[in-house]
Design a protein around this motif. Structure first.
Motif, short mmCIF file in Angstrom:
data_model
loop_
_atom_site.label_atom_id
_atom_site.label_comp_id
_atom_site.label_asym_id
_atom_site.label_seq_id
_atom_site.Cartn_x
_atom_site.Cartn_y
_atom_site.Cartn_z
N ARG A 103 0.83 -1.21 0.00
CA ARG A 103 0.00 0.00 0.00
C ARG A 103 0.86 1.26 0.00
O ARG A 103 0.57 2.23 -0.70
N GLU A 104 1.95 1.22 0.80
CA GLU A 104 2.84 2.38 0.84
C GLU A 104 3.50 2.61 -0.52
O GLU A 104 3.62 3.74 -0.99
N LEU A 105 3.95 1.54 -1.15
CA LEU A 105 4.56 1.67 -2.47
C LEU A 105 3.56 2.22 -3.48
O LEU A 105 3.89 3.09 -4.29
N HIS A 106 2.34 1.68 -3.41
CA HIS A 106 1.32 2.13 -4.35
C HIS A 106 1.00 3.61 -4.14
O HIS A 106 0.93 4.39 -5.10
N ASP A 107 0.81 4.00 -2.87
CA ASP A 107 0.38 5.37 -2.59
C ASP A 107 1.49 6.39 -2.79
O ASP A 107 1.27 7.47 -3.34
N ALA A 108 2.69 6.05 -2.30
CA ALA A 108 3.78 7.02 -2.35
C ALA A 108 4.47 7.04 -3.70
O ALA A 108 4.40 8.01 -4.46
N VAL A 109 5.16 5.95 -4.02
CA VAL A 109 5.91 5.89 -5.28
C VAL A 109 4.97 5.95 -6.46
O VAL A 109 5.26 6.61 -7.46
N GLY A 110 3.82 5.26 -6.37
CA GLY A 110 2.87 5.29 -7.47
C GLY A 110 2.37 6.70 -7.77
O GLY A 110 2.17 7.07 -8.93
N HIS A 111 2.17 7.49 -6.72
CA HIS A 111 1.72 8.88 -6.93
C HIS A 111 2.76 9.68 -7.71
O HIS A 111 2.42 10.37 -8.69
N HIS A 112 4.01 9.58 -7.28
CA HIS A 112 5.05 10.35 -7.95
C HIS A 112 5.24 9.89 -9.39
O HIS A 112 5.43 10.71 -10.30
N LEU A 113 5.17 8.59 -9.61
CA LEU A 113 5.31 8.08 -10.97
C LEU A 113 4.15 8.55 -11.85
O LEU A 113 4.34 8.81 -13.05
N SER A 114 2.97 8.64 -11.26
CA SER A 114 1.82 9.14 -12.03
C SER A 114 2.04 10.60 -12.44
O SER A 114 1.72 11.00 -13.57
N LEU A 115 2.58 11.41 -11.51
CA LEU A 115 2.88 12.81 -11.85
C LEU A 115 3.91 12.88 -12.98
O LEU A 115 3.79 13.68 -13.91
N ILE A 116 4.94 12.05 -12.89
CA ILE A 116 5.96 12.03 -13.93
C ILE A 116 5.35 11.63 -15.27
O ILE A 116 5.64 12.23 -16.32
N ASN A 117 4.45 10.63 -15.24
CA ASN A 117 3.82 10.18 -16.47
C ASN A 117 2.96 11.29 -17.08
O ASN A 117 2.99 11.51 -18.30
N VAL A 118 2.20 11.98 -16.22
CA VAL A 118 1.34 13.06 -16.72
C VAL A 118 2.18 14.18 -17.32
O VAL A 118 1.90 14.68 -18.43
N GLN A 119 3.24 14.59 -16.62
CA GLN A 119 4.10 15.66 -17.12
C GLN A 119 4.77 15.26 -18.43
O GLN A 119 4.85 16.06 -19.38
N THR A 120 5.26 14.03 -18.49
CA THR A 120 5.94 13.58 -19.71
C THR A 120 4.99 13.52 -20.88
O THR A 120 5.32 13.95 -22.00
N ALA A 121 3.78 12.95 -20.66
CA ALA A 121 2.79 12.86 -21.74
C ALA A 121 2.39 14.24 -22.23
O ALA A 121 2.26 14.48 -23.45
N ALA A 122 2.20 15.18 -21.29
CA ALA A 122 1.83 16.55 -21.69
C ALA A 122 2.94 17.21 -22.50
O ALA A 122 2.69 17.88 -23.50
N ALA A 123 4.19 17.02 -22.05
CA ALA A 123 5.32 17.62 -22.77
C ALA A 123 5.45 17.03 -24.17
O ALA A 123 5.74 17.76 -25.14
N LEU A 124 5.23 15.72 -24.31
CA LEU A 124 5.31 15.09 -25.63
C LEU A 124 4.23 15.63 -26.57
O LEU A 124 4.49 15.88 -27.77
#
Length: 379
Positions: A183-204
């Motif tokens: 749960r910690e991995l999903h909530d913490a690391v997963g959140h940051h990875l989601s932000l990175i994915n959103v930013q990268t997709a928007a930049a592309l």
């Protein structure tokens, strides 16, 4: 210690000790008192003694059979022999073993029958072989032996049941810890990875429309988010490596960090309105759970909702903490039916601490996540 004679090696040891004691004592007594009045049948007495000595080597494998044979041989031996040796020892060991292995009723029946034979025979014979006090003392031993065995049997059952409970508790603890880490991995690391994915997709997407698009700001957001993700991952790995020590893993998740969480969401292009009402010293578990619920809710908005505006409300009352995350996305676009969206984890974080959790689409569009916790949590 009480179990060490329950296996085959123990039977051999006990059998040898009993054989040495009985044979040595009886042979010595026979040599010293060879001229005394002979018993009813000396040959039969020696046969009974030999049988008792031999069968005791199988006391754990066939406890009931050995107990019956030894009691019959003992009853036959004493009237037949002129030597008042320790023949009773084998019967005592067999009777104790029967009770200690859980056959308490059988041991009690044999002890009762033996007691009746001893008392009745001595009363009818006018206490020729033993005095009344000696008969009373022997009767007490016959009763005490299965009672001691019953206590040992009860202890063994209690110990075995305790071992099973402890093993089950350990398995449950391991499973709960694995769930907590996931749960910690999903909530913490997963959140940051989601932000990175959103930013990268928007930049592309922007680069496709405008090859001259300046990506410095986007890359900085990605770098900062990656750093936060690595920091939380190192903290969790540090706890796993040193479970018994207070390793310097940094502060845990807390509502005090909401501003940076909201700022990261804003940098991803989301309009976030944060409102915090009231303030109190929160239990650590409640503080962390509330932060994770808000974090996971914002992650779901970024990944699924196609929303433009989000309201984050944190209200601290006299006895309750409440958080709500409401967006203007497209209905049920959160992927609420997707098992990977974290709604189950958020519900566990709330209800596991005595709180409540509700999540679902709004009538006028958008999605709402609401959770509450009592400020006094029994941990």
């Amino acid at each position: 210690m009480l179990d060490r004679f329950s296996d085959r090696v123990g039977d051999l040891v006990v059998g040898l000790v009993n054989a040495v004691i009985v044979l040595t004592w009886t042979l010595t007594a026979a040599a010293l008192h060879g001229g005394d009045t002979p018993g009813l049948n000396e040959a039969l007495a020696w046969v009974m003694m030999t049988v008792t000595v031999v069968v005791l080597f199988w006391r754990s494998s066939y406890p009931l059979t050995v107990a019956i044979i030894t009691v019959v041989c003992t009853i036959v031996y004493y009237p037949s022999s002129s030597v008042d040796g320790p023949m009773l020892l084998g019967f005592v060991i067999a009777l104790y073993t029967l009770a200690a292995l859980g056959r308490v009723i059988a041991a009690s029946v044999i002890a009762g029958a033996t007691l009746v034979v001893i008392v009745v025979s001595e009363v009818l014979a006018g206490f020729v072989h033993m005095t009344a006090s000696e008969t009373f003392m022997l009767s007490g031993w016959v009763i005490a032996v299965p009672a001691i065995g019953a206590v040992v049997a009860h202890y063994r059952r209690y110990r075995d049941e305790t071992a099973v409970v402890l093993a089950e508790s350990q398995r449950r603890s391991v499973a709960e810890e694995r769930l907590r880490i996931a749960r910690e991995l999903h909530d913490a690391v997963g959140h940051h990875l989601s932000l990175i994915n959103v930013q990268t997709a928007a930049a592309l997407r922007k680069l496709k429309r405008d090859p001259a698009f300046e990506t410095r700001e986007t890359l900085q957001v990605i770098a900062d988010t990656s750093q936060l993700s690595l920091r939380e991952l190192r903290a969790m790995v540090g706890v796993l490596r040193e479970p018994g020590e207070d390793s310097p893993t940094g502060p845990g998740p807390s509502l005090e960090q909401l501003s940076s969480l909201v700022e990261a969401a804003r940098e991803s292009g989301l309009e976030v309105d944060l409102r915090v009402d009231g303030k109190a010293e929160l239990p650590v578990t409640v503080d962390a759970a509330a932060y994770r619920v808000v974090q996971e809710s914002l992650t779901n908005v970024l990944r699924h909702a196609r929303a433009k505006h989000v309201q984050v409300k944190v209200v601290t009352g006299t006895s309750t903490l409440a958080v709500a995350v409401i967006d203007d996305g497209h209905g049920d676009a959160k992927g609420a039916k997707d098992p990977g969206n974290g709604l189950a984890g958020m519900r566990e974080r709330a209800e596991g601490l005595g709180g409540t959790f509700n999540a679902g689409p709004l009538d006028d569009g958008g999605f709402s996540v609401e959770a509450t916790w009592p400020l006094e949590v029994v941990e």
